[in-house]
Design a protein around this motif. Structure first.
Motif, mmCIF file in Angstrom:
data_model
loop_
_atom_site.group_PDB
_atom_site.id
_atom_site.type_symbol
_atom_site.label_atom_id
_atom_site.label_comp_id
_atom_site.label_asym_id
_atom_site.label_seq_id
_atom_site.Cartn_x
_atom_site.Cartn_y
_atom_site.Cartn_z
ATOM 1 N N ARG A 1 14.283 -1.654 -34.194
ATOM 2 C CA ARG A 1 13.087 -2.065 -33.378
ATOM 3 C C ARG A 1 13.122 -2.001 -31.921
ATOM 4 O O ARG A 1 13.870 -2.275 -31.128
ATOM 5 N N ARG A 2 11.786 -1.442 -31.669
ATOM 6 C CA ARG A 2 11.457 -1.352 -30.317
ATOM 7 C C ARG A 2 11.020 -2.550 -29.610
ATOM 8 O O ARG A 2 10.051 -3.010 -30.224
ATOM 9 N N LEU A 3 11.454 -2.755 -28.594
ATOM 10 C CA LEU A 3 11.032 -4.168 -27.744
ATOM 11 C C LEU A 3 9.797 -3.568 -26.914
ATOM 12 O O LEU A 3 9.648 -2.715 -26.361
ATOM 13 N N ASP B 1 14.723 3.812 -22.666
ATOM 14 C CA ASP B 1 14.313 5.258 -23.105
ATOM 15 C C ASP B 1 12.653 5.114 -23.277
ATOM 16 O O ASP B 1 11.867 5.930 -23.097
ATOM 17 N N ASP B 2 12.128 3.803 -23.821
ATOM 18 C CA ASP B 2 10.730 3.940 -24.330
ATOM 19 C C ASP B 2 10.010 3.944 -22.988
ATOM 20 O O ASP B 2 8.754 4.521 -22.935
ATOM 21 N N TYR B 3 10.321 3.206 -22.182
ATOM 22 C CA TYR B 3 9.666 2.942 -20.771
ATOM 23 C C TYR B 3 9.565 4.371 -20.331
ATOM 24 O O TYR B 3 8.319 4.702 -19.334
ATOM 25 N N HIS B 4 10.437 5.432 -20.060
ATOM 26 C CA HIS B 4 10.235 6.694 -19.509
ATOM 27 C C HIS B 4 9.731 7.826 -20.288
ATOM 28 O O HIS B 4 9.488 8.771 -19.731
ATOM 29 N N LEU B 5 9.515 7.621 -21.563
ATOM 30 C CA LEU B 5 8.852 8.566 -22.229
ATOM 31 C C LEU B 5 7.243 8.777 -21.653
ATOM 32 O O LEU B 5 6.684 7.909 -21.418
ATOM 33 N N GLY B 6 7.237 10.031 -21.387
ATOM 34 C CA GLY B 6 5.866 10.506 -20.924
ATOM 35 C C GLY B 6 5.338 10.034 -19.573
ATOM 36 O O GLY B 6 4.153 10.200 -19.205
ATOM 37 N N ARG B 7 6.389 9.468 -18.778
ATOM 38 C CA ARG B 7 5.896 8.938 -17.482
ATOM 39 C C ARG B 7 6.281 9.969 -16.407
ATOM 40 O O ARG B 7 6.450 9.568 -15.153
ATOM 41 N N GLY B 8 6.849 11.062 -16.586
ATOM 42 C CA GLY B 8 7.249 12.064 -15.715
ATOM 43 C C GLY B 8 8.606 11.694 -14.996
ATOM 44 O O GLY B 8 9.078 12.170 -13.806
ATOM 45 N N SER C 1 21.266 6.901 -20.673
ATOM 46 C CA SER C 1 22.360 6.007 -20.486
ATOM 47 C C SER C 1 23.660 6.419 -20.902
ATOM 48 O O SER C 1 23.748 7.458 -21.615
ATOM 49 N N MET C 2 24.620 5.874 -20.516
ATOM 50 C CA MET C 2 26.038 6.148 -20.850
ATOM 51 C C MET C 2 27.009 4.958 -20.631
ATOM 52 O O MET C 2 26.542 3.951 -20.108
ATOM 53 N N SER C 3 27.983 5.082 -21.272
ATOM 54 C CA SER C 3 29.037 3.807 -21.412
ATOM 55 C C SER C 3 29.664 3.579 -20.086
ATOM 56 O O SER C 3 29.605 4.748 -19.207
ATOM 57 N N ALA C 4 30.127 2.594 -19.616
ATOM 58 C CA ALA C 4 30.842 2.435 -18.291
ATOM 59 C C ALA C 4 32.197 3.162 -18.226
ATOM 60 O O ALA C 4 32.479 3.645 -17.084
ATOM 61 N N LYS C 5 32.700 3.504 -19.315
ATOM 62 C CA LYS C 5 33.988 4.282 -19.376
ATOM 63 C C LYS C 5 33.747 5.953 -19.044
ATOM 64 O O LYS C 5 34.425 6.155 -17.898
#
Length: 239
Positions: free
Chosen positions: A2-4, A88-95, A100-104
């Motif tokens: 589910r997308r927030l 991820d959703d926020y950056h779609l189509g925003r230029g 993301s990645m794990s802390a390890k």
């Protein structure tokens, strides 16, 4: 998943405007096919120390703080999966590029880049590739064209910058990543995403990292064709 709703993300209106590519004279030493350059004898060697600052008026080591992009307090109440989904959703189509990645994995990259801060990555464009020069000082990564760097050194303009945000590394085992294309005529968003993924792979994959070590610690033994080989690219298609 589910997308927030993205109410926790700040408005993109305050994001810095991306610049057109600067007008520069052509490099005096245009790139030659790797077949003609069997070793790293390209008239330049990796810097031994320090971290170069690119471009007059551009300060890559002072990126937007995470709090200027999202509401950190509200985001702290999200699960790691929901946080990444919203990012991820926020950056779609925003230029911009969101990842993301794990802390390890972040800490592994931080450890490896401490002694190997530079590398060259071929980026496929159309029917050939262009070579990008990368500098890493975590949490930052900066990319410019190799020919621009060879011609102008630390005055070369950055094409692309990446920032890793470690605010949630301990609490959510999540490092948020943001890429900003500075010159859109040099890189498309899809090329920028590919460049980010490829750059990470050379620091996180043991086999590929040996090439990064050789480039930084044994530059006379470095062969660019080995990079092309691991990326399954032809050795003569140069832009």
């Amino acid at each position: 998943m589910r997308r927030l709703p993205l109410r926790l993300l700040r408005s993109a209106a305050s994001s810095p405007r991306r610049r057109p590519a600067p007008s520069h004279p052509p490099s005096p030493n245009p790139a030659a096919p790797p077949a003609l350059l069997p070793r790293w004898g390209w008239g330049w060697a990796p810097p031994r120390r320090g971290y170069s600052r690119f471009a007059t008026g551009f300060t890559p080591l002072q990126p937007k703080p995470l709090a200027s992009i999202l509401d950190v307090e509200r985001a702290s109440g999200l699960s790691p999966d929901h946080l990444v989904a919203a990012w991820d959703d926020y950056h779609l189509g925003r230029g911009h590029i969101g990842a993301s990645m794990s802390a390890k994995l972040y800490h592994l990259m931080e450890q490896r880049s401490a002694t190997c801060r530079h590398f060259v990555i071929p980026l496929w464009k159309g029917t050939g590739y262009t070579t990008m020069f990368m500098q890493v000082q975590m949490p930052h990564m900066i990319f410019t064209g190799l020919e621009d760097y060879k011609a102008r050194g630390t005055q070369a303009s950055p094409y692309y910058t990446i920032t890793h945000y470690t605010d949630f590394a301990e609490t959510k085992d999540t490092v948020l990543i943001r890429g900003d294309v500075v010159f859109t005529s040099k890189l498309t968003d899809s090329e920028a995403k590919c460049l980010l993924e490829t750059a990470h792979s050379f620091y996180l994959n043991d086999v590929r990292y040996r090439l990064v070590e050789r480039f930084n610690k044994e530059p006379h033994e470095f062969e660019f064709k080995d990079v092309l080989q691991v990326l399954e690219m032809p050795t003569i298609a140069v832009h």
